[in-house]
Design a protein around this motif. Sequence first.
Motif, PDB file in Angstrom:
ATOM      1  N   GLU A 171       0.834  -1.206   0.000  1.00  0.00           N
ATOM      2  CA  GLU A 171       0.000   0.000   0.000  1.00  0.00           C
ATOM      3  C   GLU A 171       0.868   1.255   0.000  1.00  0.00           C
ATOM      4  OE1 GLU A 171      -3.816   1.843   2.462  1.00  0.00           O
ATOM      5  OE2 GLU A 171      -3.024  -0.136   2.976  1.00  0.00           O
ATOM      6  N   ALA A 172       1.998   1.176   0.716  1.00  0.00           N
ATOM      7  CA  ALA A 172       2.913   2.325   0.754  1.00  0.00           C
ATOM      8  C   ALA A 172       3.522   2.586  -0.621  1.00  0.00           C
ATOM      9  CB  ALA A 172       4.019   2.070   1.775  1.00  0.00           C
ATOM     10  N   ASP A 173       3.777   1.507  -1.386  1.00  0.00           N
ATOM     11  CA  ASP A 173       4.356   1.657  -2.732  1.00  0.00           C
ATOM     12  C   ASP A 173       3.443   2.454  -3.665  1.00  0.00           C
ATOM     13  OD1 ASP A 173       6.673   0.211  -2.220  1.00  0.00           O
ATOM     14  OD2 ASP A 173       5.762  -1.711  -2.776  1.00  0.00           O
ATOM     15  N   GLU A 174       2.137   2.379  -3.428  1.00  0.00           N
ATOM     16  CA  GLU A 174       1.178   3.016  -4.340  1.00  0.00           C
ATOM     17  C   GLU A 174       1.409   4.526  -4.448  1.00  0.00           C
ATOM     18  OE1 GLU A 174      -2.825   2.095  -3.294  1.00  0.00           O
ATOM     19  OE2 GLU A 174      -2.518  -0.073  -3.398  1.00  0.00           O
ATOM     20  N   GLN A 175       1.889   5.130  -3.367  1.00  0.00           N
ATOM     21  CA  GLN A 175       2.076   6.585  -3.364  1.00  0.00           C
ATOM     22  C   GLN A 175       3.508   7.001  -3.705  1.00  0.00           C
ATOM     23  OE1 GLN A 175      -0.688   8.180  -3.346  1.00  0.00           O
ATOM     24  NE2 GLN A 175      -1.691   6.208  -2.934  1.00  0.00           N
ATOM     25  N   LYS A 176       4.380   6.028  -3.942  1.00  0.00           N
ATOM     26  CA  LYS A 176       5.762   6.358  -4.316  1.00  0.00           C
ATOM     27  C   LYS A 176       5.811   6.857  -5.756  1.00  0.00           C
ATOM     28  CE  LYS A 176       8.430   3.013  -1.586  1.00  0.00           C
ATOM     29  NZ  LYS A 176       9.294   1.822  -1.729  1.00  0.00           N
ATOM     30  N   PRO A 177       6.674   7.852  -6.053  1.00  0.00           N
ATOM     31  CA  PRO A 177       6.834   8.271  -7.455  1.00  0.00           C
ATOM     32  C   PRO A 177       7.519   7.160  -8.267  1.00  0.00           C
ATOM     33  CG  PRO A 177       8.398   9.423  -6.034  1.00  0.00           C
ATOM     34  CD  PRO A 177       7.479   8.662  -5.125  1.00  0.00           C
ATOM     35  N   LEU A 178       7.253   7.129  -9.553  1.00  0.00           N
ATOM     36  CA  LEU A 178       7.802   6.085 -10.426  1.00  0.00           C
ATOM     37  C   LEU A 178       9.327   6.065 -10.418  1.00  0.00           C
ATOM     38  CD1 LEU A 178       5.371   6.680 -13.422  1.00  0.00           C
ATOM     39  CD2 LEU A 178       5.354   4.707 -11.903  1.00  0.00           C
ATOM     40  N   SER A 179       9.931   7.224 -10.216  1.00  0.00           N
ATOM     41  CA  SER A 179      11.398   7.327 -10.246  1.00  0.00           C
ATOM     42  C   SER A 179      12.067   6.505  -9.149  1.00  0.00           C
ATOM     43  CB  SER A 179      11.825   8.789 -10.114  1.00  0.00           C
ATOM     44  OG  SER A 179      11.291   9.352  -8.920  1.00  0.00           O
ATOM     45  N   GLU A 180      11.326   6.149  -8.087  1.00  0.00           N
ATOM     46  CA  GLU A 180      11.928   5.414  -6.969  1.00  0.00           C
ATOM     47  C   GLU A 180      11.921   3.890  -7.170  1.00  0.00           C
ATOM     48  OE1 GLU A 180      10.503   6.485  -3.113  1.00  0.00           O
ATOM     49  OE2 GLU A 180      10.682   8.648  -3.489  1.00  0.00           O
ATOM     50  N   PHE A 181      11.314   3.419  -8.262  1.00  0.00           N
ATOM     51  CA  PHE A 181      11.241   1.970  -8.491  1.00  0.00           C
ATOM     52  C   PHE A 181      12.407   1.494  -9.358  1.00  0.00           C
ATOM     53  CE2 PHE A 181       6.802   3.108  -7.593  1.00  0.00           C
ATOM     54  CZ  PHE A 181       6.521   2.189  -6.590  1.00  0.00           C
ATOM     55  N   SER A 182      12.820   0.235  -9.128  1.00  0.00           N
ATOM     56  CA  SER A 182      13.898  -0.366  -9.910  1.00  0.00           C
ATOM     57  C   SER A 182      13.405  -0.687 -11.318  1.00  0.00           C
ATOM     58  CB  SER A 182      14.374  -1.655  -9.237  1.00  0.00           C
ATOM     59  OG  SER A 182      13.345  -2.644  -9.309  1.00  0.00           O
ATOM     60  N   GLY A 183      14.342  -1.069 -12.196  1.00  0.00           N
ATOM     61  CA  GLY A 183      13.979  -1.433 -13.562  1.00  0.00           C
ATOM     62  C   GLY A 183      12.988  -2.584 -13.611  1.00  0.00           C
ATOM     63  N   GLY A 184      13.230  -3.612 -12.776  1.00  0.00           N
ATOM     64  CA  GLY A 184      12.324  -4.767 -12.735  1.00  0.00           C
ATOM     65  C   GLY A 184      10.937  -4.382 -12.249  1.00  0.00           C
ATOM     66  N   GLN A 185      10.884  -3.502 -11.234  1.00  0.00           N
ATOM     67  CA  GLN A 185       9.593  -3.057 -10.694  1.00  0.00           C
ATOM     68  C   GLN A 185       8.831  -2.208 -11.711  1.00  0.00           C
ATOM     69  OE1 GLN A 185      11.275  -1.210  -7.139  1.00  0.00           O
ATOM     70  NE2 GLN A 185      10.157  -2.654  -5.852  1.00  0.00           N
ATOM     71  N   ARG A 186       9.550  -1.388 -12.462  1.00  0.00           N
ATOM     72  CA  ARG A 186       8.920  -0.549 -13.483  1.00  0.00           C
ATOM     73  C   ARG A 186       8.334  -1.416 -14.596  1.00  0.00           C
ATOM     74  NH1 ARG A 186      11.095   4.835 -13.522  1.00  0.00           N
ATOM     75  NH2 ARG A 186      11.430   4.823 -15.767  1.00  0.00           N
ATOM     76  N   THR A 187       9.037  -2.506 -14.932  1.00  0.00           N
ATOM     77  CA  THR A 187       8.500  -3.444 -15.929  1.00  0.00           C
ATOM     78  C   THR A 187       7.202  -4.055 -15.417  1.00  0.00           C
ATOM     79  OG1 THR A 187      10.723  -3.949 -16.751  1.00  0.00           O
ATOM     80  CG2 THR A 187       8.990  -5.532 -17.272  1.00  0.00           C
ATOM     81  N   LYS A 188       7.173  -4.375 -14.115  1.00  0.00           N
ATOM     82  CA  LYS A 188       5.941  -4.923 -13.520  1.00  0.00           C
ATOM     83  C   LYS A 188       4.795  -3.914 -13.589  1.00  0.00           C
ATOM     84  CE  LYS A 188       7.949  -8.092 -10.077  1.00  0.00           C
ATOM     85  NZ  LYS A 188       7.999  -8.383  -8.632  1.00  0.00           N
ATOM     86  N   ILE A 189       5.091  -2.647 -13.343  1.00  0.00           N
ATOM     87  CA  ILE A 189       4.054  -1.609 -13.406  1.00  0.00           C
ATOM     88  C   ILE A 189       3.510  -1.494 -14.830  1.00  0.00           C
ATOM     89  CG2 ILE A 189       3.582   0.866 -13.123  1.00  0.00           C
ATOM     90  CD1 ILE A 189       5.781   0.822 -10.889  1.00  0.00           C
ATOM     91  N   ALA A 190       4.425  -1.523 -15.813  1.00  0.00           N
ATOM     92  CA  ALA A 190       3.989  -1.487 -17.222  1.00  0.00           C
ATOM     93  C   ALA A 190       3.131  -2.708 -17.547  1.00  0.00           C
ATOM     94  CB  ALA A 190       5.211  -1.437 -18.135  1.00  0.00           C
ATOM     95  N   PHE A 191       3.505  -3.856 -16.980  1.00  0.00           N
ATOM     96  CA  PHE A 191       2.766  -5.108 -17.190  1.00  0.00           C
ATOM     97  C   PHE A 191       1.346  -4.985 -16.610  1.00  0.00           C
ATOM     98  CE2 PHE A 191       3.296 -10.025 -16.665  1.00  0.00           C
ATOM     99  CZ  PHE A 191       2.325 -10.208 -17.640  1.00  0.00           C
ATOM    100  N   ILE A 192       1.244  -4.444 -15.399  1.00  0.00           N
ATOM    101  CA  ILE A 192      -0.064  -4.248 -14.753  1.00  0.00           C
ATOM    102  C   ILE A 192      -0.960  -3.391 -15.639  1.00  0.00           C
ATOM    103  CG2 ILE A 192      -1.222  -3.077 -12.825  1.00  0.00           C
ATOM    104  CD1 ILE A 192       1.216  -3.935 -11.079  1.00  0.00           C
ATOM    105  N   LYS A 193      -0.414  -2.270 -16.133  1.00  0.00           N
ATOM    106  CA  LYS A 193      -1.205  -1.370 -16.980  1.00  0.00           C
ATOM    107  C   LYS A 193      -1.679  -2.072 -18.245  1.00  0.00           C
ATOM    108  CE  LYS A 193      -0.242   2.910 -17.665  1.00  0.00           C
ATOM    109  NZ  LYS A 193       0.473   4.121 -18.099  1.00  0.00           N
ATOM    110  N   MET A 194      -0.787  -2.853 -18.839  1.00  0.00           N
ATOM    111  CA  MET A 194      -1.137  -3.514 -20.096  1.00  0.00           C
ATOM    112  C   MET A 194      -2.210  -4.582 -19.883  1.00  0.00           C
ATOM    113  SD  MET A 194       1.427  -5.044 -22.950  1.00  0.00           S
ATOM    114  CE  MET A 194       1.795  -6.506 -22.028  1.00  0.00           C
ATOM    115  N   LEU A 195      -2.098  -5.345 -18.791  1.00  0.00           N
ATOM    116  CA  LEU A 195      -3.105  -6.361 -18.498  1.00  0.00           C
ATOM    117  C   LEU A 195      -4.470  -5.723 -18.261  1.00  0.00           C
ATOM    118  CD1 LEU A 195      -1.148  -8.781 -16.103  1.00  0.00           C
ATOM    119  CD2 LEU A 195      -1.910  -9.285 -18.421  1.00  0.00           C
TER     120      LEU A 195
END
Length: 643
Positions: A155-179
């Motif tokens: 839940e805390a991650d939800e409010q973090k800016p995208l810049s604070e996530f690793s490359g692997g985590q950013r890929t997961k976020i892109a995956f979530i959006k696409m699904l």
Amino acid sequence: MQYKIVNGAVYYDGEMVLENIDIEINAGEKIAVVGRNGCGKTTLLKAIMGEVDLEEGTGEEEFRVMKQGTPEISYLRQMPFENESTPMEEEVRKVFSHLIDMEAQMQAMVVKMEKESDERTIAAFSALNDRFIALGGMTYKKEYKTMIRRFGFTEADEQKPLSEFSGGQRTKIAFIKMLLTKPDILLLDEPTNHLDIETIEWLEGYLKSYKSTLVIVSHDRMFLDRIVNKVYEIEWGETRCYKGNYADFEKQKRDNYIKQLKDHERQQAEIARLNRLIERFRYKATKAKMVQSKIKLLEHMKIIHAPERADTKTYHAKFQPELPSSRIVLDTKDLVIGYDAPLMKVDLHLERGQRLGIIGGNGIGKSTFLKTLMGKVPALSGRYQFGYNTEIAYFDQQLAQISGEETIFDIFSHAYPKLNDTEVRSALGAFQFTGEEVFRTASTLSGGEKVRLTLCKILHSKPNVLILDEPTNHMDIIGKQTLEDILLAYEGTVIFVSHDRYFVKKIADRLLVFEKGHATYIDDTYDVYEEKRMAALAEAEAEEIEKNEESPKVKKVRHMSPKKELDKKKKRVERLESFMQECEEQIAVLNGQIESPEVYSDYQKLAEIQTEIDGVREKLSLYEEEWTELMIEVEKLEAEVEA
């Protein structure tokens, strides 16, 4: 919806990468694309996306690309986000901007209706609310929240800016959006990379019930077995289609090879027999008619060629421990692992020849445990002890990240300075580094080649204990099968971490399951563990359903006035019937436009109208589905009211 490539080819810098692409993608199919590393699987996905130019291939048919309608195609990749300061939840919610806009409109209407009663506003609100519900407005928040949690974000991650996530985590976020976008065709390239077993299992369930079309490149055999219903294999630059999942593909390929080989051998024997007859009776006038018939038979015979050998080139290593270890290999007691804070407590007793698979979520301490055993991370408390005469070889992904300008030959010979050049070449040759390849520098190696070189180095030492951290990363399926064969034949002890369930199932004869705060030792195979875990989950789910059924809120709904409920549902049925009629009329009008002379000769206009028809039909399907469910409920309620 259909997308089809016939006799396509792809060239890079004048070199042919794919020489004969024949692929057909139909609505609702779940397709796997498999093949060796470097065979062109990702290139094929890019060709489907239109990012790579297709040319005419070497097949007999005319090259063409055909699309029915204008399917929306999405491809998973790591892409930069528009604004790096955007919180993660806000970025994910962009998928539902149309629903969020509708919510805002309805809220404004509510405020207006509170001030003054206006029938037109009430009617507009009702229509907008119906559309909002039909498009998933009541469930979209739960859907994206569930997906965010399933991909390991808090839940805390939800409010973090995208810049604070690793490359692997950013890929997961892109995956979530696409699904969540649910395109017509979803292209996934190694979707299980960086996911733990629990998340992979959830993703399997999600994709099984996914209504749109999937095209998946993956080396995860269990994942493919549980999802896909068609397999395209790329081998020697060509695509071949097989019906069924990955296990079906393997069987069909093997059976096809055996059948073609037997048919070829039978035909060759028949050709030899006919030629013998022709030669024997060629100059006998009484047999001239028979000879001519045999010659014609040979001329018209469709030749069955010997089947092409499968691309099974791989590394090999037949090695055993140079010295046996003591019976007890590893013993831990109250071993607490971690860095600044404790991650896990491990109690373990392992004996010679046992194969321990370590599984669990990401970031929970599996790799830290192996590093602790290797003395790279100090234990926080407790103890661990290896048995007498243990010779350990350790593999982890960091060790496999070889770089620099040192050659393959030098890297290996520095590890074993007593070996002569012939012995070094022989050892490297077993792992597919032959000829001039041994003088390639580390910086030119692919991920899979670096893994092979590292395995070559550690296995050559002939250890009696192997400690492996994700050894199958970057390996194609044949590479994984080879490592499985090596480990199954190995008489020493194996301790390994893996998220590849098929690999764990094949190799491990016992498990160490890491969960939050504790590690559970299971003296059994992965199959037994999974069966028991699924049974426990089903039991917990049943208990939750039973608990909810007994909750006061549910009881209140259950004891609502049947007459009131019936009237409410009948009104909704009437409204749905009105919506369905509107859709059918709209489809009739659009079909009429297609038949007009100025449209049916205009391909672009046809495609636009067809897309519009598809959209209306999809809407009609949603209305019909809800109408059917409501009619069943209405019948039940009518019987209840009459009683």
